[in-house]
Design a protein around this motif. Sequence first.
Motif, short mmCIF file in Angstrom:
data_model
loop_
_atom_site.label_atom_id
_atom_site.label_comp_id
_atom_site.label_asym_id
_atom_site.label_seq_id
_atom_site.Cartn_x
_atom_site.Cartn_y
_atom_site.Cartn_z
N UNK A 121 1.00 -1.16 -0.06
CA UNK A 121 -0.06 0.01 0.02
C UNK A 121 0.65 1.33 -0.02
N UNK A 122 1.80 1.10 0.88
CA UNK A 122 2.62 2.38 1.08
C UNK A 122 3.41 2.58 -0.50
N UNK A 123 3.91 1.63 -1.11
CA UNK A 123 4.54 1.64 -2.52
C UNK A 123 3.69 2.22 -3.44
N UNK A 124 2.60 1.77 -3.44
CA UNK A 124 1.37 2.27 -4.42
C UNK A 124 1.11 3.47 -4.00
N UNK A 125 0.99 3.87 -2.75
CA UNK A 125 0.78 5.27 -2.39
C UNK A 125 1.76 6.37 -3.00
N UNK A 126 2.93 5.99 -2.62
CA UNK A 126 4.09 6.57 -3.17
C UNK A 126 4.08 7.06 -4.58
N UNK A 127 3.79 5.78 -5.41
CA UNK A 127 3.89 5.82 -6.80
C UNK A 127 2.88 6.96 -7.28
N UNK A 128 1.75 6.92 -6.82
CA UNK A 128 0.75 8.14 -7.08
C UNK A 128 1.16 9.40 -6.68
N UNK A 129 1.89 9.54 -5.66
CA UNK A 129 2.29 10.66 -5.33
C UNK A 129 3.84 11.20 -5.87
N UNK A 130 4.03 10.33 -6.92
CA UNK A 130 5.05 10.61 -7.67
C UNK A 130 6.77 10.40 -7.45
N UNK A 131 6.52 9.48 -6.63
CA UNK A 131 7.89 9.31 -5.84
C UNK A 131 8.31 7.74 -6.36
N UNK A 132 8.42 7.69 -7.59
CA UNK A 132 8.62 6.41 -8.23
C UNK A 132 9.84 5.70 -7.58
N UNK A 133 11.13 6.21 -7.58
CA UNK A 133 12.35 5.39 -7.03
C UNK A 133 12.04 4.88 -5.63
N UNK A 134 11.46 5.66 -4.55
CA UNK A 134 11.09 4.90 -3.59
C UNK A 134 10.12 3.65 -3.50
N UNK A 135 8.99 4.14 -4.35
CA UNK A 135 8.18 2.80 -4.49
C UNK A 135 8.79 1.71 -5.00
N UNK A 136 9.76 1.87 -6.22
CA UNK A 136 10.34 0.90 -6.63
C UNK A 136 11.19 0.05 -5.74
N UNK A 137 11.77 0.80 -4.79
CA UNK A 137 12.68 0.24 -3.72
C UNK A 137 11.97 -0.78 -2.85
N UNK A 138 10.74 -0.17 -2.51
CA UNK A 138 9.90 -1.16 -1.50
C UNK A 138 9.38 -2.06 -2.04
N UNK A 139 9.05 -2.07 -3.40
CA UNK A 139 8.44 -3.04 -4.42
C UNK A 139 9.51 -4.27 -4.40
N UNK A 140 10.93 -3.83 -4.65
CA UNK A 140 11.85 -4.85 -5.10
C UNK A 140 11.92 -5.78 -3.57
#
Length: 340
Positions: free
Chosen positions: A308-327
């Motif tokens: 949920x945090x990763x998806x929310x960060x992606x929506x917020x435009x914080x793709x690198x942080x989101x991808x790090x969590x997803x990884x």
Amino acid sequence: APRVLLVRAYLAQNEADAAQKIADELIELTPGRPDAHVLAAGVALQRKDNARALAASNEAVKIAPDSVQAWLAKGEVHERIGQREEARTAYRRALAVAPQSTAPAAALARLELAAGNPAAALDAARRAQQAPETKFEGLALEGDVLMQLQRPAEAVKAYEQVQAARPSTQAVVRVYTARRAAGMAAPEQVLVDWLETQTGDVSARLVLAEHWQSTNQAPRATAEYEALLQKQPNNAVALNNLAWLYSVAGDRRALATARRAHELAPRAAAITDTLGWILVNEGQLDEGVALLREAAAAAPGAKDIQYHLAAALARQGKGPEARQILGRILADDAPFEGRD
């Protein structure tokens, strides 16, 4: 008595050092009370002071060699520090002192299971059934052992005997849990039947609601949570789960319900996650992400929350942080919501 209550209060708040001080005072005032030494042993265990725990439990059985609580305390200390044979001896002494008590039998069963002796664990449970006054406690214990041995169909038979003779919330939930684990048809029917007469049983209704929710029967789950909240409006778990169901159904009551759950249990990661995710889905990204960060920090191993945090960060435009969590959360094959 006030000091005993104070020790327990400190332990409940994880203030073991303060609890130890009061326990020591109690022993100083009443050195001949075995229960004071039993209490001190428990406090020392929580503080990981094994030597002190062992000394206190030894003193308890020395003062009161016919005290079942003293022998149980001694057994627990030995078990916790890895001395299984000594623990077994202490639990057997407790059983000899109080053959009518199921506590020593339960302790023995737990010890034997941990030691990889399932036959001995079942024997301890069945011995408790020999006395008429503890027959049904022993049957419940047998069911518990069988569940731990992943033999739920056999556990059902034991639990059903308990429920037939001494019907209770705990007994009916045990029957349901074993039936579901055994893959039996309509395992929830025992809960449905129980609630027809025990309409005010909030605990059983919560289990039924969670069953419907986990089996994707949202309308039934929603109805049960709503009925439960009529009886217990401040049940944070029910509010949280109902908020989630409302959100999935597009019901506008979702956010208010989630906020109420969070007000009641602000430190519960799952409840914080629900509110944060609902906020994100309603476009309130800043507040939602802040809450999801809080939930993710509190439950780093909960992949649903991390997703949920990763998806929310992606929506917020914080793709690198989101991808790090997803990884991190995709590094193994463990399932979680949203993985597919």
